[in-house]
Design an enzyme around this catalytic site. Structure first.
Site, mmCIF file in Angstrom:
data_model
loop_
_atom_site.group_PDB
_atom_site.id
_atom_site.type_symbol
_atom_site.label_atom_id
_atom_site.label_comp_id
_atom_site.label_asym_id
_atom_site.label_seq_id
_atom_site.Cartn_x
_atom_site.Cartn_y
_atom_site.Cartn_z
ATOM 1 N N ASP A 197 4.762 12.525 -0.520
ATOM 2 C CA ASP A 197 3.469 12.562 0.155
ATOM 3 C C ASP A 197 3.418 13.794 1.061
ATOM 4 O O ASP A 197 4.132 13.873 2.058
ATOM 5 C CB ASP A 197 3.298 11.281 0.979
ATOM 6 C CG ASP A 197 1.907 11.159 1.583
ATOM 7 O OD1 ASP A 197 1.121 12.115 1.475
ATOM 8 O OD2 ASP A 197 1.616 10.091 2.161
ATOM 9 N N HIS A 199 0.831 14.518 2.789
ATOM 10 C CA HIS A 199 0.067 14.059 3.948
ATOM 11 C C HIS A 199 -0.984 15.078 4.374
ATOM 12 O O HIS A 199 -1.384 15.127 5.553
ATOM 13 C CB HIS A 199 1.006 13.744 5.116
ATOM 14 C CG HIS A 199 0.739 12.420 5.752
ATOM 15 N ND1 HIS A 199 0.343 12.271 7.054
ATOM 16 C CD2 HIS A 199 0.815 11.164 5.251
ATOM 17 C CE1 HIS A 199 0.193 10.996 7.341
ATOM 18 N NE2 HIS A 199 0.469 10.292 6.263
ATOM 19 N N HIS A 300 -4.034 3.298 -2.806
ATOM 20 C CA HIS A 300 -3.437 3.501 -1.489
ATOM 21 C C HIS A 300 -3.401 2.170 -0.754
ATOM 22 O O HIS A 300 -4.363 1.419 -0.761
ATOM 23 C CB HIS A 300 -4.291 4.516 -0.729
ATOM 24 C CG HIS A 300 -3.812 4.857 0.628
ATOM 25 N ND1 HIS A 300 -4.435 4.413 1.777
ATOM 26 C CD2 HIS A 300 -2.767 5.619 1.043
ATOM 27 C CE1 HIS A 300 -3.805 4.886 2.843
ATOM 28 N NE2 HIS A 300 -2.787 5.625 2.426
#
Length: 391
Positions: A197, A199, A300
């Protein structure tokens, strides 16, 4: 049948305040549960749900599409934004729970039935505990915590080890990243699926591609959110040039927001969050758009237990789901506050059979964890010269 009230119950789970939503009806004992958790915005969500409640009082809770249209169109301001859509999502989930209970069938049955017998899942380092998820950057931390996840029977895990970055990535940062990934892959072995990830920490396509090219030897399932949302053109450049599959979409809040990314083929894997994108109805529209474009889904879900159960029902009935994110280890009492159907066997969630979502909140346990100000790990996202960057 009529809606008579909507309640919110806020439960502090360290990094997040879970916001549970209960929709009440005039049928004795019949109510529905949903989740409307949004990091650092719990009080705003509670207020938004209170604002939506008068719109729905007196409506038949089984007329879900009509209820969603009322929430979207009778408040004048469109689009609703992430706060409005999160509030709407929690209510919408609860309406499906009521419908399933009223008919005596699990929610996934209402979507056309199951398309799989089990749902593969992945978790984060520390099984979702905040410090482990966001403070595992060096090789030794990744290895120690990665092996602990593997020992718990998971077949897949995600790491957040891309350093805070600006418009370019330094050679030293890339070297550290490569060393940590090599150590993790060597430790957990080739049989464990790895995801990284980003982010949204890279401010440019060029910086993101520097890290993505470094990832190629480690056979990751996907790299997530290499840049922040909002730049379709740059995401298209990244997807075309990246040697690894790209996943993103957790911060998009409707099918309309997903549509330009799907049309541009900026992703191999779409990541709608049922708590933010409009609940089941809108998530299914997103899934259909993605399927037509040859795009898979990895929904998610780093949120609370009701969000997890909602994702489970969605996954059971959605053919292009690849894998499901979960954080059932975020707090030790995760399964105490909500009694529900999540059961993991050999790295996969099992298909639930109870009517509706199959959950009930223990309000006595919930009351032991009242709202508390969440920590702000975002404050760490500062470069050595003082520049604030994406967390």
């Amino acid at each position: 049948m009529k809606i008579t009230g909507i309640e919110t119950h806020v439960v502090n789970a360290e990094m997040r305040n879970w916001v549970f939503v209960r929709v009440l009806t005039d049928q004795p004992g019949l109510h529905g549960w949903g989740e409307a958790t949004l990091e650092w915005k719990a009080r705003a969500i509670v207020g938004a749900i209170a604002d939506l409640e008068p719109i729905l009082l007196g409506h038949d809770p089984r007329d879900i599409e009509n209820a969603v249209r009322a929430m979207k169109k009778h408040g004048f301001w469109q689009p609703l934004g992430v706060i409005g859509m999160t509030a709407l999502s929690g209510i919408e989930m609860a309406l499906w729970d009521i419908l399933g209970k009223s008919l005596g069938v699990p929610v996934w049955r209402l979507f056309g039935g199951k398309v799989r017998d089990r749902v593969p899942v992945y978790t984060h380092l520390g099984l979702g505990q905040m410090d482990a998820v966001y403070h595992s950057m060096d090789a030794s931390s990744l290895v120690e915590r990665g092996l602990a996840v593997k020992e718990q029977g998971y077949k897949a895990m995600k790491v957040v080890n891309v350093p805070y970055t600006h418009y370019t990535a330094t050679p030293a940062a890339i070297d550290d990243f490569v060393r940590s990934m090599a150590a993790l892959r060597d430790a957990v072995g080739p049989e464990i699926e790895l995801m990284v990830d980003f982010h949204g920490r890279c401010a440019s396509a060029g910086a993101a591609l520097s890290y993505l090219r470094a990832l190629e030897p480690f056979n990751v399932m996907f790299a997530e959110e290499p840049i922040p949302p909002g730049d379709v053109a740059s995401m298209k450049v990244i997807a075309a040039a990246s040697p690894v599959a790209i996943a993103h979409g957790e911060r998009l809040t409707s099918a309309a927001e997903f549509a330009p990314y799907i049309e541009a083929r900026t992703m191999t894997v779409a990541q709608p969050d049922l708590c933010h994108c409009g609940g089941f109805s809108e998530a299914r529209r997103i899934a259909a758009l993605a399927e037509v474009a040859g795009i898979g889904l990895a929904p998610h879900n780093p949120l609370g237990p009701i969000a997890g159960v909602a994702a489970l029902h969605f996954d059971v009935a959605t053919p292009n789901v690849i894998i499901q994110e979960e954080m059932t280890g975020a707090v030790p009492w995760y399964f105490d506050v909500v009694q529900g159907p999540i059961e993991r066997v050999d790295g996969a969630w099992q298909v639930p059979q109870a009517a509706g979502l199959g959950v009930e909140v223990d309000l006595a346990v919930a009351a032991k964890h009242p709202w508390k100000q969440e920590p702000f790990p975002t404050r760490e996202a500062v470069l050595p010269d003082g520049t604030i960057v994406d967390w």
